[in-house]
Structures are given as C-alpha cells and as structure tokens.
Motif scaffolding. Structure first.
Motif, PDB file in Angstrom:
ATOM      1  N   ARG A 115      -5.429  16.595   8.960  1.00  0.00           N
ATOM      2  CA  ARG A 115      -5.237  15.147   9.073  1.00  0.00           C
ATOM      3  C   ARG A 115      -3.771  14.771   9.229  1.00  0.00           C
ATOM      4  NH1 ARG A 115      -7.451  10.524  10.489  1.00  0.00           N
ATOM      5  NH2 ARG A 115      -9.334  10.932   9.340  1.00  0.00           N
ATOM      6  N   ARG A 133       0.900   4.205  -2.881  1.00  0.00           N
ATOM      7  CA  ARG A 133       0.627   5.617  -2.548  1.00  0.00           C
ATOM      8  C   ARG A 133       1.759   6.523  -2.998  1.00  0.00           C
ATOM      9  NH1 ARG A 133      -0.682   3.502   2.316  1.00  0.00           N
ATOM     10  NH2 ARG A 133       1.167   4.379   3.284  1.00  0.00           N
ATOM     11  N   GLY A 176       0.815  -1.215   0.000  1.00  0.00           N
ATOM     12  CA  GLY A 176       0.000   0.000   0.000  1.00  0.00           C
ATOM     13  C   GLY A 176       0.846   1.260   0.000  1.00  0.00           C
ATOM     14  N   LEU A 228      -2.117  10.647   1.849  1.00  0.00           N
ATOM     15  CA  LEU A 228      -3.018   9.576   1.416  1.00  0.00           C
ATOM     16  C   LEU A 228      -2.963   8.390   2.372  1.00  0.00           C
ATOM     17  CD1 LEU A 228      -2.436   9.651  -2.438  1.00  0.00           C
ATOM     18  CD2 LEU A 228      -4.474  10.410  -1.189  1.00  0.00           C
ATOM     19  N   GLY A 229      -1.811   8.162   2.977  1.00  0.00           N
ATOM     20  CA  GLY A 229      -1.677   7.064   3.937  1.00  0.00           C
ATOM     21  C   GLY A 229      -2.374   7.326   5.255  1.00  0.00           C
ATOM     22  N   ARG A 230      -2.684   8.569   5.543  1.00  0.00           N
ATOM     23  CA  ARG A 230      -3.343   8.930   6.805  1.00  0.00           C
ATOM     24  C   ARG A 230      -4.849   9.054   6.670  1.00  0.00           C
ATOM     25  NH1 ARG A 230       1.142   7.869   7.301  1.00  0.00           N
ATOM     26  NH2 ARG A 230       2.696   8.642   8.728  1.00  0.00           N
ATOM     27  N   ALA A 231      -5.349   9.023   5.456  1.00  0.00           N
ATOM     28  CA  ALA A 231      -6.784   9.237   5.221  1.00  0.00           C
ATOM     29  C   ALA A 231      -7.436   7.961   4.688  1.00  0.00           C
ATOM     30  CB  ALA A 231      -6.966  10.372   4.227  1.00  0.00           C
ATOM     31  N   ARG A 232      -8.728   7.926   4.783  1.00  0.00           N
ATOM     32  CA  ARG A 232      -9.513   6.796   4.285  1.00  0.00           C
ATOM     33  C   ARG A 232     -10.742   7.320   3.549  1.00  0.00           C
ATOM     34  NH1 ARG A 232      -5.516   4.895   5.148  1.00  0.00           N
ATOM     35  NH2 ARG A 232      -4.826   3.421   6.689  1.00  0.00           N
ATOM     36  N   GLY A 233     -11.268   6.492   2.670  1.00  0.00           N
ATOM     37  CA  GLY A 233     -12.550   6.748   2.018  1.00  0.00           C
ATOM     38  C   GLY A 233     -12.625   8.086   1.297  1.00  0.00           C
ATOM     39  N   ARG A 234     -13.720   8.794   1.604  1.00  0.00           N
ATOM     40  CA  ARG A 234     -13.965  10.082   0.939  1.00  0.00           C
ATOM     41  C   ARG A 234     -12.858  11.094   1.207  1.00  0.00           C
ATOM     42  NH1 ARG A 234     -20.338  11.518   1.656  1.00  0.00           N
ATOM     43  NH2 ARG A 234     -20.997  10.330  -0.178  1.00  0.00           N
ATOM     44  N   GLU A 235     -12.334  11.055   2.413  1.00  0.00           N
ATOM     45  CA  GLU A 235     -11.258  11.994   2.750  1.00  0.00           C
ATOM     46  C   GLU A 235     -10.027  11.727   1.884  1.00  0.00           C
ATOM     47  OE1 GLU A 235      -9.191  13.838   6.720  1.00  0.00           O
ATOM     48  OE2 GLU A 235      -9.619  11.682   6.700  1.00  0.00           O
ATOM     49  N   ARG A 236      -9.713  10.471   1.650  1.00  0.00           N
ATOM     50  CA  ARG A 236      -8.579  10.125   0.793  1.00  0.00           C
ATOM     51  C   ARG A 236      -8.836  10.604  -0.634  1.00  0.00           C
ATOM     52  NH1 ARG A 236      -6.144   4.158   0.574  1.00  0.00           N
ATOM     53  NH2 ARG A 236      -5.047   4.893   2.402  1.00  0.00           N
TER      54      ARG A 236
END
Length: 168
Positions: free
Chosen positions: A138, A19, A15, A79-87
């Motif tokens: 974030r 990224r 992953g 990008l590694g700190r966020a998920r879903g919509r936030e990413r």
C-alpha cells in the motif's frame, strides 16, 4: 465536481496530526516500556561476556532515537494511505511490532536471559519482515522508512546470539 472548502483542509490537517501523533505516542510508549528494565550499567550485564564488535553503550541511544522516529513516521504515513479494515490491520501490525520491540528488553534484561532475548529478537525480525512486506503493498515510502530499523534489529539479533553463545 466537488468544491474543496477550508473545512475539508482543516479536517485533512487534523487527520494527519492524529495519525502521526498517535503513532509517535505508541512508539514513545513502547520505548518507555522497554527502557524500564534496561540496566546496561548493572552488575549482571557488565559481567556478561560480549563480542569485541559490540558498539559502545552510548551508541544504542544515538541509534534508537532516529529509528523510533522513522517507525512513527512509517506508521503515520501508512495509516494515511489505508482505509477501513486495511487501516486497522496496519495499526495492529505496528502495535504487535512495538510490543515485540519493548518485550525484548523484558526478556533479555528483565529475565536476565540472553537466550530468551534471542527468541524475542528473532520474533521481532520476523515481525519486521512481515510489516515491511505488507506495508509495501500500500505504501512503499513507509516500507522504505522501516528498512534501517529492520537492519539494526538484524544486527542486534546477531549481537544477542553472540552474547547468548558466550554466556550459556
């Protein structure tokens, strides 16, 4: 309690590679797209009146190389700190910023218009501020990594404004 397996470790490493690799590819694409029209040795650019404080031409390559690396790092890290919509939102903001970055070259050199370039760099400055502000919520590390880029772009805006003023 969950047992972490070697498979989980491989997935995490994979992953990270995706990224950071994706961010680096996006940054390299933007740099290439912008560089396609830059002709600092061309007669049009050489005849422009420039301020005495403009750095020598070789400075730009020396500065942009680590700045592009810091953008790729910041994007991959965020990008590694966020998920879903936030990413997805972070990826979209970085993508828009890179488009503005490449777009400046097309406005300034491609259109041979310091005034159009100035409009483009002002939009890039706004994008930088928004990107840093939104990323800092974030991922403060990624936001800090963007500060030299934003500072250089602000300097470039001043330079572009001076060139536009001297060449109506």
């Amino acid at each position: 309690m969950r047992v972490i397996s070697a498979r989980d470790d491989r997935a995490a490493v994979s992953g990270r590679w995706w990224r950071y690799g994706g961010a680096a590819a996006a940054v390299a694409s933007a740099a290439l797209a912008g560089s396609m029209v830059v002709d600092a040795d061309g007669s049009w650019y050489r005849t422009l009146r420039k301020p005495p404080w403009q750095p020598p031409p070789r400075t730009f390559g020396l500065v942009w190389t680590p700045l592009y690396a810091s953008i790729a790092f910041a994007c991959g890290h965020a990008l590694g700190r966020a998920r879903g919509r936030e990413r997805a939102a972070i990826a979209a903001r970085f993508g828009a910023n890179l488009a503005l970055n490449a777009g400046w070259s097309w406005l300034f050199f491609g259109c041979r218009s310091p005034r159009a370039g100035l409009a483009g760099t002002l939009l890039l400055d706004l994008s930088n501020a928004e990107l840093i502000r939104s990323t800092a919520r974030r991922d403060p590390t990624a936001a800090r990594a963007m500060l030299p880029y934003a500072a250089w772009c602000a300097f470039a805006t001043g330079l572009n404004a001076s060139i536009a003023r001297r060449n109506p």
